[in-house]
Design a protein around this motif. Structure first.
Motif, PDB file in Angstrom:
ATOM      1  N   VAL A 432     -14.550  46.542   2.305  1.00 48.59           N
ATOM      2  CA  VAL A 432     -15.747  46.845   3.093  1.00 48.59           C
ATOM      3  C   VAL A 432     -16.886  47.279   2.176  1.00 48.59           C
ATOM      4  N   PHE A 433     -16.576  48.123   1.205  1.00 52.41           N
ATOM      5  CA  PHE A 433     -17.598  48.549   0.246  1.00 52.41           C
ATOM      6  C   PHE A 433     -18.165  47.339  -0.495  1.00 52.41           C
ATOM      7  N   ALA A 435     -18.233  44.275   0.499  1.00 59.10           N
ATOM      8  CA  ALA A 435     -19.015  43.458   1.420  1.00 59.10           C
ATOM      9  C   ALA A 435     -20.415  44.036   1.632  1.00 59.10           C
ATOM     10  N   VAL A 436     -20.525  45.351   1.610  1.00 59.99           N
ATOM     11  CA  VAL A 436     -21.829  45.996   1.815  1.00 59.99           C
ATOM     12  C   VAL A 436     -22.746  45.777   0.617  1.00 59.99           C
ATOM     13  N   VAL A 437     -22.210  45.956  -0.602  1.00 58.40           N
ATOM     14  CA  VAL A 437     -23.046  45.833  -1.793  1.00 58.40           C
ATOM     15  C   VAL A 437     -23.097  44.402  -2.314  1.00 58.40           C
ATOM     16  N   THR A 460     -22.250  55.263  -7.326  1.00 59.99           N
ATOM     17  CA  THR A 460     -20.939  55.692  -6.828  1.00 59.99           C
ATOM     18  C   THR A 460     -20.481  56.946  -7.545  1.00 59.99           C
ATOM     19  N   ILE A 551     -15.799  40.198  -2.362  1.00 57.20           N
ATOM     20  CA  ILE A 551     -15.009  41.030  -1.453  1.00 57.20           C
ATOM     21  C   ILE A 551     -13.540  41.048  -1.887  1.00 57.20           C
TER      22      ILE A 551
END
Length: 676
Positions: A432-433, A435-437, A460, A551
């Motif tokens: 998920v992280f 996919a966001v960045v 981070t 991803i």
């Protein structure tokens, strides 16, 4: 007025700090924008000047002048030496330069500590400057005001030299058209050396003059380097004045921002850096509009290459020889399918046998190191996916690695101690992280990807240090329950148990990775790296391919982070910092950028050097790792997989290769200016 009065001193401090960063960043910008060298040892050049100036400072004007001359000269010589060191890498791109200069930074930092000591050195300035002056009713150090004046004069002088003198014209020509410069009778090589020597001199002078502001000590070079990179990215490479104002802005964030918005200050710099890089890549011509983002030259059509590969395999399985009308290349003769499969599987089988036998051969401490190497190996494999297959070199893969690690630690603390559950949830969190960045990363190419991922990794790290309720802050996390291999089992505490668990997880993760990379999906990803424009013209959603790869690589890094926590039974910010990201990238280069097995071997070599070999020479771990960085870049330009290819008979890496045609010859990329 009350607000101005309350924040006047931090604001002026921000100007002084920013101008110090300007002097350093001007040299970094000169080295990168003109000489084309991504110098990650620039902070070490600053430290050379700072240590030298502090050692020679005695509180007199003569001591200050002597320290300034000696520190500037020492850093200038180091810059000239850097020119000689990077000359063989001119056609190998910025990734090799980054690894080489980072290794030199590790070596230089260790030598400075051995020579000057590990404690921060005091700096004595002349008595006339070691006083305070009245500034709008406030007392302010005279030295910092003097430094502000000197930095402004330096900016004006540097701009005049670059724009109004023949020397500046030669420097600009070296960046824009070195062939034309050579035609005028000037040596581009001499200009290159002079530029790096001048960049080193600027860093050394900044170190001497800035020692009272950023004193010489452990961590100084890394701090200065990171802030200078932010300044260069924000200011660009075209104008010293743009760098000047960007440096002042960074200085204000570091000082005034801390007093006005302390909660946001740790995130502002690298968030601004990432935003600028992303916007530049968005408004620039789409990456890969030329040949491909992995090479300067266009390669074969990846769609046709994939079809040929699948057709060739089908022909081999049916034992009917080559396709009608297609000639078998004399360079790559036909191989029986069984022999080819055995050749590709043999190294993995040998490695597996060795790994299985380690608990019977090693002591408990060494077994624990082997488990940590497996965790770092999965991180390195995720870097291989991005760097070698997708063509996105990354210095920020420790971000999803950290997400997986802290997810596992918090799950264990909450009572979720079953290993498979921890692995799945950690991988999902890291995916998920990613996919966001991911959209911020996949548009950029080359050096810009390195800088964007570096910014993501540093952001981070800032979150890790600030979000103490989840991460424990700088103290890290320890004392959470041990992981259970399966439901109903007991927590694993013995090193052999933890290692066997890590080995099973690593084998499954690597097997799935190889299965995907050798599938048609993996070959399409390789085609995207090799000829992106043709893939786009063929109607392939290149951006979607890269996002999926990002991803999946993030999920694999999350598994590695989870594994690291299980093996170590503790977690600290140093385990997920920039140094680990550089180590993972080095592991990929050691093994060969498209070799999954090589990445695992590279990770094992790094852990063995850092923790096992360095144990017999305490205090010199950075020096040994720096030597490993430098040796790898010079001796293994294609990694261990390249050595395997030279030995004859087998493929040089795990990357897919058409069985009936030789691979295209690598086209060297011309050295030149690459603007982030």
């Amino acid at each position: 007025m009350e607000l101005l009065d309350a924040h006047l001193i931090p604001a002026v401090d921000g100007v002084a700090f920013g101008l110090l960063l300007f002097v350093v960043a001007a040299g970094l910008s000169l080295a990168f924008g003109t000489a084309g060298v991504l110098n990650l040892s620039h902070g070490t050049l600053y430290a050379i000047g700072a240590y030298t100036g502090a050692e020679l400072s005695d509180g007199t004007w003569g001591g200050l002048a002597l320290g300034l001359a000696a520190g500037t000269a020492a850093a200038c010589v180091a810059g000239a030496g850097l020119s000689a060191a990077t000359a063989p890498l001119a056609r190998r791109g910025h990734l090799a330069q980054a690894l080489l200069t980072f290794g030199l930074a590790l070596i230089g930092g260790d030598l400075l500590i051995q020579f000057f000591g590990a404690d921060e050195l005091p700096v004595r300035v002349p008595e006339a400057l070691d006083s305070s002056v009245t500034l709008l009713g406030h007392r302010y150090p005279a030295y910092r005001l003097c430094f502000i004046v000197m930095a402004v004069l330096l900016a004006a002088f540097g701009t005049w030299v670059l724009t109004r003198t023949r020397m500046g014209a030669a420097v600009r020509a070296a960046a824009d058209d070195p062939q034309m410069l050579a035609a005028t009778g000037h040596s581009p090589r001499a200009v290159h050396t002079g530029v790096l020597a001048a960049a080193g001199a600027l860093a050394g002078a900044a170190g001497v003059l800035g020692a009272p502001i950023i004193g010489p000590g452990p961590g100084t070079s890394e701090n200065v380097l990171m802030l200078s990179l932010v300044v260069v990215v924000l200011g660009g490479l075209r104008s010293l004045w743009a760098t000047f104002f960007a440096a002042v802005a960074v200085g204000e964030v570091q000082t005034l921002g801390v007093s006005v918005a302390p909660e946001l200050a740790p995130y502002l710099l690298f968030a601004a850096m990432a935003a600028v890089l992303v916007l530049r890549s968005r408004f620039a011509e789409p990456a890969g509009a030329g040949a491909g983002h992995g090479s300067e030259a266009s390669g074969p059509d990846p769609v046709a290459r994939l079809r040929g590969l699948l057709a060739g395999r089908a022909a081999g399985r049916s034992a009917e020889g080559p396709l009608p009308g297609r000639k078998r290349s004399p360079v790559w003769p036909a191989r029986l399918p069984g022999r080819a499969a055995w050749w590709q599987a043999a190294p993995l089988l040998v490695l597996l046998v060795v790994l299985i036998s380690l608990p019977a051969l090693l002591d408990a401490y060494s077994i624990s190191l082997a488990g940590s190497a497996l965790a770092l190996g999965l991180l390195a494999v995720s870097v291989t996916i991005l760097t070698g297959y997708a063509g996105l070199p990354t210095l920020g893969q420790t971000a999803p690695f950290a997400v997986g690690a802290y997810a596992t630690a918090n799950l264990a603390d909450a009572g979720w101690t079953v290993g498979p559950v921890q692995l799945v949830l950690s991988a999902l969190a890291a995916a998920v992280f990613a996919a966001v960045v991911g959209p911020a990363v996949i548009r950029a190419r080359g050096t810009t990807v390195l800088m964007i991922t570096l910014a993501i990794g540093e952001l981070t790290g800032a979150v890790v240090n600030q979000l103490k309720s989840v991460t424990g802050g700088a103290d890290g996390l320890v004392g959470f329950p041990a992981t259970r291999a399966l439901w109903g089992g007991e927590g694993m505490l013995e090193e052999s148990e933890l290692y066997n668990y890590a080995l099973v997880v690593a084998v499954v993760a690597v097997a799935l990775t190889l299965l995907v990379l050798r599938s048609p999906a993996g070959k399409l990803l390789t085609g995207t790296r090799g000829a992106e424009a043709r893939m786009r013209a063929s109607g392939h959603p290149v951006g979607r391919y890269l996002l999926v790869a990002h991803i999946c690589a993030g999920a694999l890094a999350g598994v590695g982070g989870s594994l690291m926590v299980t093996v170590q039974q503790y977690l600290s910010p140093a385990d997920v910092g920039f140094e680990i990201a550089a180590f993972a990238l080095l592991a990929v280069v050691i093994g060969g950028t498209t070799s999954v097995i090589g990445a695992l071997l590279g990770a094992g070599l790094i852990v063995a050097t850092r923790d096992w070999v360095a144990g017999s020479w305490p205090g010199h771990g950075p020096l040994l790792l720096g030597v490993l960085f430098v040796a790898t870049v010079y001796v293994l330009p294609r990694g261990l997989a390249g050595l395997r290819g030279k030995s004859g008979g087998g493929p040089s890496s795990d990357a897919p290769r058409p069985p009936d045609r030789p691979p295209p010859a690598p086209t060297p990329s011309p050295a030149g200016k690459v603007s982030p």
